[in-house]
Motif scaffolding. Structure first.
Motif, short mmCIF file in Angstrom:
data_model
loop_
_atom_site.label_atom_id
_atom_site.label_comp_id
_atom_site.label_asym_id
_atom_site.label_seq_id
_atom_site.Cartn_x
_atom_site.Cartn_y
_atom_site.Cartn_z
N UNK A 8 35.81 5.96 -8.30
CA UNK A 8 34.74 5.02 -8.01
C UNK A 8 33.90 5.51 -6.84
N UNK A 9 32.60 5.29 -6.92
CA UNK A 9 31.71 5.68 -5.82
C UNK A 9 32.02 4.89 -4.55
N UNK A 10 32.68 3.76 -4.68
CA UNK A 10 33.03 2.97 -3.51
C UNK A 10 34.30 3.41 -2.82
N UNK A 11 35.01 4.39 -3.38
CA UNK A 11 36.27 4.82 -2.77
C UNK A 11 36.00 5.69 -1.55
N UNK A 12 36.96 5.71 -0.64
CA UNK A 12 36.81 6.49 0.58
C UNK A 12 36.86 7.98 0.29
N UNK A 13 36.19 8.74 1.14
CA UNK A 13 36.27 10.19 1.04
C UNK A 13 37.67 10.62 1.45
N UNK A 14 38.17 11.68 0.81
CA UNK A 14 39.50 12.18 1.13
C UNK A 14 39.41 13.65 1.54
N UNK A 15 40.55 14.24 1.81
CA UNK A 15 40.59 15.63 2.28
C UNK A 15 39.93 16.57 1.29
N UNK A 16 40.16 16.38 -0.01
CA UNK A 16 39.53 17.25 -1.02
C UNK A 16 38.01 17.15 -0.97
N UNK A 17 37.51 15.93 -0.76
CA UNK A 17 36.06 15.75 -0.66
C UNK A 17 35.50 16.51 0.53
N UNK A 18 36.19 16.40 1.68
CA UNK A 18 35.72 17.10 2.88
C UNK A 18 35.81 18.61 2.72
N UNK A 36 26.57 8.08 -0.53
CA UNK A 36 26.18 6.68 -0.71
C UNK A 36 27.37 5.95 -1.33
N UNK A 37 28.11 5.22 -0.53
CA UNK A 37 29.37 4.65 -1.02
C UNK A 37 29.23 3.22 -1.51
N UNK A 38 28.44 3.03 -2.52
CA UNK A 38 28.33 1.72 -3.14
C UNK A 38 26.89 1.23 -3.20
#
Length: 73
Positions: A8-18, A36-38
Motif C-alpha cells: 500500500x502507498x500508505x505503508x511506511x518506508x522500510x530498509x529495502x526502500x531506503x 507521497x504516502x497517501x
C-alpha cells in the motif's frame, strides 16, 4: 520506483526502500526523491512507489518547492 511485491502507498518506508533509493540517488548526478504516502500527501496510486527526479530534467533545474526546501536547509 515501485516495489516488486504489492504494498500500500500508505505503508511506511522500510530498509529495502531506503537501499533502493540510495542506489537511484547515487546513480544520478543530482536528484530529488519524494514519497507521497497517501491521498493527503497527494498520492493518486495505491501501490508503494517513490518519485526520483533528475534535477537536470527540471525547468531551471528546480523543483516547484525548491526555494522552500533550500530555506529549510
Amino acid at each position: 520506483m515501485i516495489t516488486k511485491e504489492p504494498e500500500s502507498q500508505g505503508s511506511r518506508l522500510n530498509t529495502k526502500d531506503f537501499m533502493a533509493a540510495l542506489v537511484a540517488l547515487k546513480t544520478l548526478d543530482e536528484a530529488f526523491l519524494c514519497y507521497d504516502s497517501g491521498p493527503t500527501a497527494g498520492a493518486t496510486q495505491n501501490h508503494k512507489h517513490l518519485h526520483v527526479l533528475p534535477v537536470k530534467s527540471l525547468t531551471n533545474n528546480k523543483i516547484h518547492i525548491h526555494d522552500r526546501v533550500m530555506d529549510a536547509l
